[in-house]
Design a protein around this motif. Structure first.
Motif, PDB file in Angstrom:
ATOM      1  N   LEU A 298     -13.652 -11.346 -21.653  1.00 38.12           N
ATOM      2  CA  LEU A 298     -12.306 -10.941 -22.038  1.00 38.12           C
ATOM      3  C   LEU A 298     -11.424 -10.670 -20.822  1.00 38.12           C
ATOM      4  O   LEU A 298     -10.202 -10.552 -20.964  1.00 38.12           O
ATOM      5  N   ARG A 299     -12.019 -10.534 -19.691  1.00 34.20           N
ATOM      6  CA  ARG A 299     -11.259 -10.358 -18.440  1.00 34.20           C
ATOM      7  C   ARG A 299     -12.055 -10.945 -17.296  1.00 34.20           C
ATOM      8  O   ARG A 299     -13.277 -11.095 -17.394  1.00 34.20           O
ATOM      9  N   ARG A 300     -11.369 -11.268 -16.225  1.00 31.25           N
ATOM     10  CA  ARG A 300     -12.006 -11.861 -15.064  1.00 31.25           C
ATOM     11  C   ARG A 300     -11.915 -10.916 -13.879  1.00 31.25           C
ATOM     12  O   ARG A 300     -11.246  -9.910 -13.919  1.00 31.25           O
ATOM     13  N   GLY A 301     -12.618 -11.303 -12.822  1.00 36.95           N
ATOM     14  CA  GLY A 301     -12.589 -10.489 -11.628  1.00 36.95           C
ATOM     15  C   GLY A 301     -13.686  -9.447 -11.631  1.00 36.95           C
ATOM     16  O   GLY A 301     -14.331  -9.196 -12.643  1.00 36.95           O
ATOM     17  N   PRO A 302     -13.892  -8.811 -10.482  1.00 35.27           N
ATOM     18  CA  PRO A 302     -14.956  -7.801 -10.369  1.00 35.27           C
ATOM     19  C   PRO A 302     -14.619  -6.545 -11.157  1.00 35.27           C
ATOM     20  O   PRO A 302     -13.455  -6.179 -11.300  1.00 35.27           O
ATOM     21  N   ASP A 303     -15.653  -5.908 -11.699  1.00 31.68           N
ATOM     22  CA  ASP A 303     -15.454  -4.635 -12.374  1.00 31.68           C
ATOM     23  C   ASP A 303     -15.866  -3.516 -11.432  1.00 31.68           C
ATOM     24  O   ASP A 303     -17.038  -3.249 -11.225  1.00 31.68           O
ATOM     25  N   VAL A 304     -14.886  -2.909 -10.801  1.00 29.25           N
ATOM     26  CA  VAL A 304     -15.117  -1.822  -9.855  1.00 29.25           C
ATOM     27  C   VAL A 304     -14.372  -0.592 -10.360  1.00 29.25           C
ATOM     28  O   VAL A 304     -13.145  -0.604 -10.445  1.00 29.25           O
ATOM     29  N   PRO A 305     -15.083   0.451 -10.718  1.00 25.61           N
ATOM     30  CA  PRO A 305     -16.534   0.564 -10.689  1.00 25.61           C
ATOM     31  C   PRO A 305     -17.189  -0.104 -11.898  1.00 25.61           C
ATOM     32  O   PRO A 305     -16.502  -0.536 -12.822  1.00 25.61           O
ATOM     33  N   LEU A 306     -18.526  -0.129 -11.881  1.00 27.76           N
ATOM     34  CA  LEU A 306     -19.289  -0.567 -13.041  1.00 27.76           C
ATOM     35  C   LEU A 306     -19.286   0.578 -14.046  1.00 27.76           C
ATOM     36  O   LEU A 306     -19.721   1.683 -13.747  1.00 27.76           O
ATOM     37  N   HIS A 307     -18.766   0.328 -15.249  1.00 25.67           N
ATOM     38  CA  HIS A 307     -18.668   1.367 -16.268  1.00 25.67           C
ATOM     39  C   HIS A 307     -19.906   1.365 -17.163  1.00 25.67           C
ATOM     40  O   HIS A 307     -20.268   0.340 -17.743  1.00 25.67           O
TER      41      HIS A 307
END
Length: 292
Positions: A113-122
């Motif tokens: 549903l979204r791109r790019g890194p997830d910072v932070p990891l939830h």
């Protein structure tokens, strides 16, 4: 084969280099109860098995250099020393905590549903109180099923060199498995976006995701929004689906019962209040829908 030898072999056949104290107890309890390994009787089987005996054997394996404490946890989590740890942070988190799942922006990424890194990891997991209640409930099933009441695994600020954000919930959402990782279902992920948009990239990002993908997951969204306790999230969902995405359905219209005239409810909970409203949903449209 001896009992300790069978336990050692079983650890290496688990497919994971990460072992928790509850994992170790369950594995040893199953071997003790069966009395067999690979179809053959286990020699020198203990006369009884319980938590203290499991802890003693675990300590022995640590002294002998087979196991070591995992660097990312204070206690209760161990690694097989001669096995390369290839698990991702998401996999480790959901391995060591049976109630942990990937959530918020990180779940959005796993569901594409979204791109790019997830910072932070939830990550989301149970509160200490809810954890204790779950253990009490499991204990009612019997000693063999529940085992000792091990403490909840505590996460630090980083896991496998990644910054993490841990959210505590009293009741977990429904989860699915993606790439050996527990993650909130796509419907629950959409619902979470409207409860805590600030952990999902912000309301502007949330609106973009809903406009692009809500139709593809409509049934799952409706079911998940029905289940959440947040009334304002139901109102936000109703507004977005009907007035932004353009979907009308009786199930969605039913959420208008949670609208409140004369209040200060906002579409974006983190944005300033603006005197532009949806008459139907009685909510301040404090974010530009056209630019979301």
């Amino acid at each position: 084969m001896s009992f300790s030898g069978a336990v050692e072999d079983a650890l290496y056949e688990r497919g994971s280099g990460v072992v928790t104290e509850p994992d170790f107890y369950r594995l040893t309890q199953e071997l003790f109860a069966s009395g067999r390994w690979r179809g053959e009787p286990i020699s020198r089987l203990p006369k009884a098995w319980d938590g203290p005996r499991a802890s003693a054997l675990l300590s022995r394996f640590i002294r002998e250099g087979m196991l070591t404490r995992d660097r990312d946890f204070g206690r209760g989590v161990y690694r097989l020393l001669d096995r390369e740890g290839g698990e991702t942070a998401e996999q480790v988190a959901t391995l060591v905590d049976p109630f942990c799942y990937v959530s918020h922006a990180s779940a959005m990424r796993l569901h594409d549903l979204r791109r790019g890194p997830d910072v932070p990891l939830h990550l989301s997991t149970l509160t200490r109180k809810a954890w204790g209640e779950r253990q009490t409930g499991n204990a009612a099933l019997g000693e063999r099923d529940a085992g000792p009441a091990y403490p909840r695994i505590v996460f630090g600020d980083r896991l496998r060199r990644r910054t993490i954000a841990v959210h505590e919930v009293s009741r977990p959402v429904t989860v699915v498995e993606i790439d050996q990782v527990r993650v909130s279902t796509v419907g629950a992920t959409f619902a979470t976006m409207l409860v805590e948009p600030h952990f999902c990239g912000g309301m502007a990002s949330v609106m973009t995701v809903w406009r692009r993908h809500a139709r593809d997951h409509l049934n799952a969204i409706v079911e998940a929004v029905d289940e959440i306790e947040s009334k304002i999230a139901k109102v936000r969902a109703g507004y977005i689906l009907t007035e932004v995405v353009g979907i009308e359905a009786s199930e969605i219209s039913a959420w208008s019962a949670f609208a409140q005239r004369g209040g200060s409810r906002k579409l974006d909970p983190d944005g300033p209040y603006t005197p532009v409203f949806s008459e139907r949903w009685m909510i301040s449209l404090n974010i530009s829908v056209a630019n979301s």
